[in-house]
Design a protein around this motif. Structure first.
Motif, PDB file in Angstrom:
ATOM      1  N   SER A  13       0.825  -1.214   0.000  1.00 16.05           N
ATOM      2  CA  SER A  13       0.000   0.000   0.000  1.00 16.05           C
ATOM      3  C   SER A  13       0.860   1.264   0.000  1.00 16.05           C
ATOM      4  O   SER A  13       0.536   2.240  -0.677  1.00 16.05           O
ATOM      5  CB  SER A  13      -0.932   0.016   1.213  1.00 16.05           C
ATOM      6  OG  SER A  13      -1.907  -0.977   1.079  1.00 16.05           O
ATOM      7  N   PHE A  17       0.871   3.936  -2.963  1.00 13.49           N
ATOM      8  CA  PHE A  17       0.625   5.347  -2.653  1.00 13.49           C
ATOM      9  C   PHE A  17       1.696   6.206  -3.310  1.00 13.49           C
ATOM     10  O   PHE A  17       1.389   7.199  -3.977  1.00 13.49           O
ATOM     11  CB  PHE A  17       0.634   5.547  -1.128  1.00 13.49           C
ATOM     12  CG  PHE A  17       0.292   6.943  -0.692  1.00 13.49           C
ATOM     13  CD1 PHE A  17      -1.014   7.282  -0.369  1.00 13.49           C
ATOM     14  CD2 PHE A  17       1.269   7.924  -0.588  1.00 13.49           C
ATOM     15  CE1 PHE A  17      -1.341   8.566   0.041  1.00 13.49           C
ATOM     16  CE2 PHE A  17       0.947   9.214  -0.178  1.00 13.49           C
ATOM     17  CZ  PHE A  17      -0.363   9.535   0.136  1.00 13.49           C
ATOM     18  N   TYR A  20       1.174   6.364  -7.001  1.00 16.57           N
ATOM     19  CA  TYR A  20       0.003   7.160  -7.382  1.00 16.57           C
ATOM     20  C   TYR A  20       0.309   8.662  -7.388  1.00 16.57           C
ATOM     21  O   TYR A  20      -0.165   9.376  -8.255  1.00 16.57           O
ATOM     22  CB  TYR A  20      -1.163   6.858  -6.438  1.00 16.57           C
ATOM     23  CG  TYR A  20      -2.419   7.635  -6.763  1.00 16.57           C
ATOM     24  CD1 TYR A  20      -3.186   7.327  -7.882  1.00 16.57           C
ATOM     25  CD2 TYR A  20      -2.833   8.681  -5.950  1.00 16.57           C
ATOM     26  CE1 TYR A  20      -4.326   8.043  -8.187  1.00 16.57           C
ATOM     27  CE2 TYR A  20      -3.980   9.400  -6.245  1.00 16.57           C
ATOM     28  CZ  TYR A  20      -4.722   9.086  -7.368  1.00 16.57           C
ATOM     29  OH  TYR A  20      -5.851   9.796  -7.673  1.00 16.57           O
ATOM     30  N   ALA A  34      -9.638  10.423  -1.430  1.00 12.37           N
ATOM     31  CA  ALA A  34      -9.117   9.062  -1.390  1.00 12.37           C
ATOM     32  C   ALA A  34      -7.709   9.041  -0.794  1.00 12.37           C
ATOM     33  O   ALA A  34      -7.370   8.142  -0.019  1.00 12.37           O
ATOM     34  CB  ALA A  34      -9.110   8.452  -2.791  1.00 12.37           C
ATOM     35  N   LEU A  35      -6.886  10.026  -1.143  1.00 17.85           N
ATOM     36  CA  LEU A  35      -5.526  10.102  -0.590  1.00 17.85           C
ATOM     37  C   LEU A  35      -5.547  10.266   0.923  1.00 17.85           C
ATOM     38  O   LEU A  35      -4.723   9.683   1.629  1.00 17.85           O
ATOM     39  CB  LEU A  35      -4.744  11.268  -1.197  1.00 17.85           C
ATOM     40  CG  LEU A  35      -4.069  11.045  -2.531  1.00 17.85           C
ATOM     41  CD1 LEU A  35      -3.310  12.308  -2.950  1.00 17.85           C
ATOM     42  CD2 LEU A  35      -3.125   9.869  -2.486  1.00 17.85           C
ATOM     43  N   TRP A  38      -6.474   6.949   2.353  1.00 18.33           N
ATOM     44  CA  TRP A  38      -5.352   6.050   2.115  1.00 18.33           C
ATOM     45  C   TRP A  38      -4.232   6.318   3.117  1.00 18.33           C
ATOM     46  O   TRP A  38      -3.701   5.404   3.742  1.00 18.33           O
ATOM     47  CB  TRP A  38      -4.873   6.259   0.695  1.00 18.33           C
ATOM     48  CG  TRP A  38      -4.007   5.218   0.069  1.00 18.33           C
ATOM     49  CD1 TRP A  38      -3.358   4.176   0.668  1.00 18.33           C
ATOM     50  CD2 TRP A  38      -3.701   5.124  -1.315  1.00 18.33           C
ATOM     51  NE1 TRP A  38      -2.646   3.456  -0.263  1.00 18.33           N
ATOM     52  CE2 TRP A  38      -2.847   4.017  -1.489  1.00 18.33           C
ATOM     53  CE3 TRP A  38      -4.053   5.883  -2.431  1.00 18.33           C
ATOM     54  CZ2 TRP A  38      -2.339   3.653  -2.734  1.00 18.33           C
ATOM     55  CZ3 TRP A  38      -3.545   5.517  -3.670  1.00 18.33           C
ATOM     56  CH2 TRP A  38      -2.709   4.414  -3.810  1.00 18.33           C
ATOM     57  N   ASN A  41      -5.220   5.125   6.522  1.00 14.92           N
ATOM     58  CA  ASN A  41      -5.121   3.662   6.599  1.00 14.92           C
ATOM     59  C   ASN A  41      -3.667   3.220   6.723  1.00 14.92           C
ATOM     60  O   ASN A  41      -3.361   2.290   7.484  1.00 14.92           O
ATOM     61  CB  ASN A  41      -5.780   3.006   5.384  1.00 14.92           C
ATOM     62  CG  ASN A  41      -7.287   3.117   5.399  1.00 14.92           C
ATOM     63  OD1 ASN A  41      -7.897   3.359   6.434  1.00 14.92           O
ATOM     64  ND2 ASN A  41      -7.898   2.962   4.246  1.00 14.92           N
TER      65      ASN A  41
END
Length: 109
Positions: A13, A17, A20, A34-35, A38, A41
């Motif tokens: 992940s 990230f 991305y 979303a970032l 993310w 998380n």
């Protein structure tokens, strides 16, 4: 969840990230909501990994997250909460740029 699975899930992940946000030119090119989720998380997963385990890969994680943070700093305000979450997982904030992929990877047999 088994510790090795946790490490794999977290590392994949974190790498995704970084990929991305890599070389984005404006905040319009990323999904900020979303970032933020993310990054939260990632931070939660990071907090669940025992410190003695983190010590084994923190230097490599620092490289990945420094590249991600540097990419984000180019498109977001420096005090953005997403950047703060990512930087909170970095032990050594090093001068970096998103193209800093110089660390040689090797595997023990």
């Amino acid at each position: 969840m088994h510790l090795y699975t946790q490490i794999y899930e977290f590392a994949s992940s974190a790498g995704a990230f970084e990929g991305y946000v890599y070389h984005k030119n404006t905040a319009d090119e990323v999904d900020i909501k979303a970032l933020d989720i993310w990054a939260a998380n990632l931070l939660e997963a990071y907090s669940l990994i025992p410190e003695e385990v983190l010590e084994k890969f923190q230097d490599n994680l620092d490289l990945t997250l420094n590249r991600a943070a540097t990419s984000l700093e180019a498109i977001l305000e420096k005090d953005n909460t997403i950047i703060k979450k990512i930087i909170s997982m970095i032990n050594k904030k090093i001068p970096s740029d998103p193209d800093n992929f110089q660390k040689e990877k090797w595997f023990e047999q």
